[in-house]
Design an enzyme around this catalytic site. Structure first.
Site, short mmCIF file in Angstrom:
data_model
loop_
_atom_site.label_atom_id
_atom_site.label_comp_id
_atom_site.label_asym_id
_atom_site.label_seq_id
_atom_site.Cartn_x
_atom_site.Cartn_y
_atom_site.Cartn_z
CG PHE A 99 -0.24 0.09 2.53
CD1 PHE A 99 0.02 1.31 3.14
CD2 PHE A 99 0.18 -1.07 3.18
CE1 PHE A 99 0.67 1.38 4.37
CE2 PHE A 99 0.83 -1.01 4.41
CZ PHE A 99 1.07 0.20 5.00
CB CYS A 100 1.80 3.89 -1.58
SG CYS A 100 0.86 3.91 -3.12
CB THR A 101 -0.03 8.45 -0.23
OG1 THR A 101 1.15 8.47 0.57
CG2 THR A 101 -0.96 9.57 0.19
N GLY A 130 -1.98 5.00 -4.07
CA GLY A 130 -2.02 3.79 -4.88
C GLY A 130 -0.97 3.70 -5.96
CB ILE A 161 -3.36 5.42 2.92
CG1 ILE A 161 -2.22 4.41 2.98
CG2 ILE A 161 -3.80 5.82 4.31
CD1 ILE A 161 -0.89 5.02 3.38
#
Length: 301
Positions: free
Chosen positions: A175-177, A179, A204
């Site tokens: 995951f990241c901020t 996508g 997220i």
């Protein structure tokens, strides 16, 4: 007026990306939006803010290109304009991994909707990886996620190579901020032979926007790359700030430290007398601008 913020990206072939720059810049200026959009042969990435009707018009303009017809965005709001100007930049990559041949338009991991994310990361056979940088992870992350402790997304391939043993035979979920980094990382990991790679669709931000806080597995807040600094559930702005000297996010506890001097230093970068004169003068200029009700670079309005 409340400002509408759109975080957008799409991996798509844009061989004429340089020709799109002046058209997009002119449209953004005409609409009065601010923020940054990156264009490359591999697609588009950006975060912009403006009046709600202006952001809607800019999204319509982008989606008028058939290649971007399904361009998605995560929307939030702010009482202040979080950006100072509108920029459209040309890049080799819309998110820099630095590994030639990594192409999410050709090979990509399995998208996981936010509604299904908790089930995935609670599976004991799944290794959950936060693909963001260490200072972002320090603001918040998912329960049980591995932190590669990277200073740049370009460091991620090295971390994977150094940790193959603990990842071998596991299902990987990333995951990241928003996508974009975990989507590109999924393409890289598949090319490196990892058989089952998943990533959080919308990142997220989409999770915090759509999931009930009482059922959430998110811990802390989410760092964002604008003057809001961090957001929480519902994408509401939280009480983090950013140190001007070292750019590290600062919690209320950090700002209560004796080593914190607004605009000058914080507990992460404090050195007696180092750069104090320069930063103190800059802080004086910020306060003067504030007294004139004018915006100043690098500070919240």
């Amino acid at each position: 007026m409340r400002y509408k913020i759109a975080a957008l990206y799409k991996f798509v072939s844009l061989p004429d990306y340089a020709e799109l720059q002046p058209w997009l810049k002119a449209m953004g200026d005409q609409l009065g939006v601010r923020g940054t959009v990156l264009l490359a042969t591999e697609g588009i990435n950006g975060t912009v803010a403006g009046a709600p009707e202006s952001i809607d018009a800019l999204m319509d303009f982008l989606r008028s290109d058939p290649r971007l017809a399904d361009l998605d965005a995560k929307f939030s709001e702010s009482e202040d304009q979080p950006f100072l100007r509108f920029k459209v930049r040309l890049k080799r990559e819309i998110v820099t991994l630095g590994v030639a041949g990594t192409d999410p338009t050709q090979t990509v991991g399995t998208y996981v909707n936010p509604d299904d994310w908790n089930t995935v990361i609670e599976d004991p056979n799944t290794v959950v990886i936060d693909t963001r940088n260490r200072y972002e992870v320090g603001v918040g992350s998912f329960k049980g996620a591995l932190d590669p402790m990277t200073d740049s997304f370009r460091d991620f391939p090295t971390w994977v190579e150094q940790n193959r043993d603990q990842l071998a035979g596991k299902r990987v979920a990333m995951f990241c901020t928003g996508g974009i980094r975990c989507e590109k990382a999924s393409s890289y990991m598949l090319s490196e032979g990892f058989p089952e790679v998943l990533h959080l669709k919308g990142g997220i931000l989409k999770y915090l926007e759509t999931q009930d806080e009482d059922k959430s597995l998110w811990q802390g807040d989410c760092f964002v790359f604008d003057q809001r600094v961090a957001v929480g559930h519902g994408l509401s702005e939280t009480n983090w700030e950013q140190c001007f000297a070292c750019r590290v996010p600062l919690s209320p506890e950090d700002r209560a430290s004796d080593q914190y001097v607004e605009g000058v230093s914080c507990p992460h970068c404090y050195k007696p007398d180092a750069d104090r004169t320069r930063f103190e003068e800059r802080q004086r200029q910020i306060e003067l601008a504030k007294a004139r009700d004018e915006a100043h670079l690098g500070r919240k309005a």
